[in-house]
Design a protein around this motif. Structure first.
Motif, short mmCIF file in Angstrom:
data_model
loop_
_atom_site.label_atom_id
_atom_site.label_comp_id
_atom_site.label_asym_id
_atom_site.label_seq_id
_atom_site.Cartn_x
_atom_site.Cartn_y
_atom_site.Cartn_z
N GLY A 28 -32.33 -62.49 -6.71
CA GLY A 28 -32.24 -63.64 -5.80
C GLY A 28 -32.88 -63.46 -4.45
N PHE A 29 -33.81 -62.51 -4.33
CA PHE A 29 -34.46 -62.31 -3.04
C PHE A 29 -35.55 -63.35 -2.83
N THR A 30 -35.47 -64.08 -1.70
CA THR A 30 -36.57 -64.99 -1.36
C THR A 30 -37.09 -64.59 0.01
N PRO A 31 -38.38 -64.29 0.08
CA PRO A 31 -38.94 -63.84 1.35
C PRO A 31 -38.91 -64.95 2.40
N GLY A 32 -38.63 -64.60 3.61
CA GLY A 32 -38.67 -65.56 4.71
C GLY A 32 -39.17 -64.83 5.93
N ASN A 33 -39.30 -65.53 7.02
CA ASN A 33 -39.78 -64.86 8.22
C ASN A 33 -38.58 -64.32 9.00
N LYS A 71 -49.99 -50.64 -9.08
CA LYS A 71 -49.91 -52.09 -9.12
C LYS A 71 -48.77 -52.52 -10.05
N ARG A 72 -48.66 -51.82 -11.18
CA ARG A 72 -47.62 -52.16 -12.13
C ARG A 72 -46.24 -51.85 -11.55
N GLU A 73 -46.15 -50.71 -10.86
CA GLU A 73 -44.86 -50.35 -10.26
C GLU A 73 -44.47 -51.33 -9.18
N GLN A 74 -45.46 -51.75 -8.42
CA GLN A 74 -45.21 -52.72 -7.35
C GLN A 74 -44.71 -54.03 -7.96
N ALA A 75 -45.36 -54.44 -9.08
CA ALA A 75 -44.95 -55.69 -9.73
C ALA A 75 -43.51 -55.56 -10.25
N ARG A 76 -43.18 -54.41 -10.80
CA ARG A 76 -41.82 -54.21 -11.31
C ARG A 76 -40.80 -54.28 -10.19
N LEU A 77 -41.14 -53.65 -9.06
CA LEU A 77 -40.22 -53.68 -7.92
C LEU A 77 -40.06 -55.11 -7.42
N ALA A 78 -41.17 -55.85 -7.38
CA ALA A 78 -41.11 -57.23 -6.90
C ALA A 78 -40.21 -58.06 -7.84
N TRP A 79 -40.32 -57.81 -9.13
CA TRP A 79 -39.44 -58.51 -10.07
C TRP A 79 -37.99 -58.14 -9.85
N ALA A 80 -37.77 -56.85 -9.61
CA ALA A 80 -36.40 -56.38 -9.39
C ALA A 80 -35.79 -57.10 -8.20
N LEU A 81 -36.62 -57.38 -7.18
CA LEU A 81 -36.13 -58.13 -6.03
C LEU A 81 -35.84 -59.58 -6.42
N LYS A 82 -36.78 -60.16 -7.15
CA LYS A 82 -36.68 -61.57 -7.51
C LYS A 82 -35.45 -61.85 -8.36
N VAL A 83 -35.23 -61.03 -9.39
CA VAL A 83 -34.11 -61.31 -10.29
C VAL A 83 -32.77 -61.17 -9.60
#
Lengths: 263, 216
Positions: free
Chosen positions: A182-187, A168-180
């Motif tokens: 500039g990744f914004t999820p879309g369809n 869970k922690r690794e997943q959160a870190r990866l999600a942050w890495a995407l966010k910082v």
């Protein structure tokens, strides 16, 4: 190494789950609770009559109420289970027939089944939540081991639960890495591709981690045995509880027999 | 007698250039060695080979004066030399601190009562008294590091192999770690990028570069 905020502010001892409560159910031996949970679930699941299902639900809700678990959490979990119950209602109670065009009608037998299954599902879930949700999760696994469940199964549960948090922690870190970055999820395809690689990375890291954990265990002399440290204490309270639960189970079984004749 | 001796060991990961080329390394009782070197130079690999977790393509590994080839040859060595992994999450696999620290002693054939006594004694010596029932994944980074050290010290080793023990630690925890190590009287080999730490805790420092170890 970057660290998640959860780590910089360590929570107090004890797992996330509601183990800190102080109801009478919290004080029972996990082995007694596991045995009763399994036994009652079986009786309820095999039941076919209304009186038995309704009584079981009442028993489950009463136990849940007396467990004094955080109600938000309980409602959330009940909602999760009832999602599957709703799916059942989408298919089971309907009748499709041809009579100068397709006719959709209610099927009494399907309706009866759907209602019965809904009652039983919630009854079993309430019982399990009240009994197994009132202790540390690992104690349930230990209790399983005390009942001589296969070692592999118990170890699988233990490792799964231990490393779920790391994952869970690794997943959160990866999600942050995407966010910082500039990744914004879309369809769109790019989003799905990104998520796919995120899952891929998690799998690869999980595999690597499993290897390192095994190596670390070997370094400490692991040769196939995971040791259980005894810390359960069976008291008279547990014996009394088991007898009472046995009587409840018997009552449900009798109601079921009587109900089957009656309906 | 050397606790660990690697003679002219070469190792390459699949399809990549060799990280160790005829590297030799030894650790005797009382010896305290620091190892430095650039990222990916093979410092961790050296330890993994010494503990028998990776097989070198050539060269020999000797533990406690005997040549070690197979898994079973390494078992006595692993009891004598405790290896502390870089990431405590790899080391701490149990749900509670007590179980994790007791794991090693129980594997070495201690009884339950002995193991539990060792657990409380070890935790107390590390300033972790009362941590027995704590859940491993709820520990802070520093606590996790100290508990993983406890899991190794509980086996009563003669020496330690420490891979980046100070990584991610605040100054306070780092100082406590140093005190514990220096008070233990054990031999060790430490991989670290922290020169100050190595100078305070080691008698000699080696540099691993281009597959070999050279004195600094």
């Amino acid at each position: 190494m970057s660290q998640a905020p959860a780590q910089t502010q360590p929570p107090p001892a004890g797992p996330l789950e509601a183990a800190q409560g102080a109801s009478w159910l919290h004080r029972l031996d996990p082995r007694a609770k596991l045995a009763v949970a399994l036994g009652l679930s079986l009786v309820v699941a095999l039941g076919q009559s209304w009186p038995a299902a309704l009584t079981a639900l009442a028993v489950g809700l009463a136990a849940l109420a007396s467990a004094r678990l955080p109600w938000r959490q309980v409602l959330g979990r009940l909602a999760a289970v009832n999602f599957f119950v709703v799916l059942l209602w989408v298919f089971l109670p309907w009748r499709l027939g041809w009579d100068n065009g397709w006719q959709v009608g209610l099927d009494p037998e399907g309706l009866r089944l759907a209602l019965l299954i809904s009652l039983k599902t919630n009854a079993v879930f309430a019982i399990i939540l009240a009994l197994l949700g009132t202790g540390r999760v690992e104690h349930v696994f230990h209790a399983l081991a005390h009942f001589h469940a296969p070692d592999k199964l118990v170890n699988l549960f233990l490792f799964f639960y231990r490393y779920l948090h790391v994952l869970k922690r690794e997943q959160a870190r990866l999600a942050w890495a995407l966010k910082v970055r500039g990744f914004t999820p879309g369809n769109n395809l790019r989003t799905w591709r990104t998520y796919a690689s995120l899952v891929g990375v998690l799998l690869v890291r999980g595999y690597d981690r499993a290897e390192r954990v095994y190596q670390a265990m070997l370094c400490r002399g692991f040769s196939g045995t995971l040791w259980l440290l005894d810390h359960f204490h069976w008291s008279r309270r547990d014996t009394v509880f088991c007898w009472c639960a046995g009587l409840v189970g018997l009552g449900l079984a009798i109601l079921n027999l009587g109900g089957a004749v009656w309906s | 007698m050397e606790l660990i001796e690697l003679r002219e060991v070469s190792f390459a990961y699949d399809g990549r250039p060799p990280v160790l080329e005829k590297a030799s390394f030894s650790l005797s009782p009382g010896q305290r060695t620091g190892i430095v070197g650039p990222n990916g130079a093979g410092k961790s690999t050296l330890f993994l080979i010494a503990m028998g977790l990776l097989k070198p393509q050539s060269g020999t590994v000797r533990g406690l004066g005997r040549e070690c080839r197979e898994e079973k040859d390494f078992r006595p060595l692993r009891a004598a030399v405790g290896f502390c992994f870089q990431d405590p999450d790899d080391q701490l696999f149990s749900l509670t601190v007590r179980e994790d620290v007791a794991f090693g002693p129980l594997n070495l054939g201690r009884t339950r009562a002995e193991a539990l006594a060792i657990v409380s004694q070890t935790l107390e010596s590390l300033g972790l008294a009362g941590f027995e029932e704590r859940v491993t994944y709820h520990l802070s980074g520093g606590e996790r590091r100290m508990v993983s050290l406890a899991t190794v010290l509980a086996m009563r080793p003669q020496a330690l192999l420490l891979d980046e023990p100070t990584a991610g630690l605040d100054t306070g925890t780092q100082q406590r770690l140093e005190q514990v190590l220096l008070a233990s009287g054990l031999a060790w080999a430490v991989v670290s990028h922290d020169r100050g730490f190595l100078e305070r805790t080691c008698d000699s420092i080696l540099r691993l570069e281009q597959g070999r170890l050279e004195p600094v």
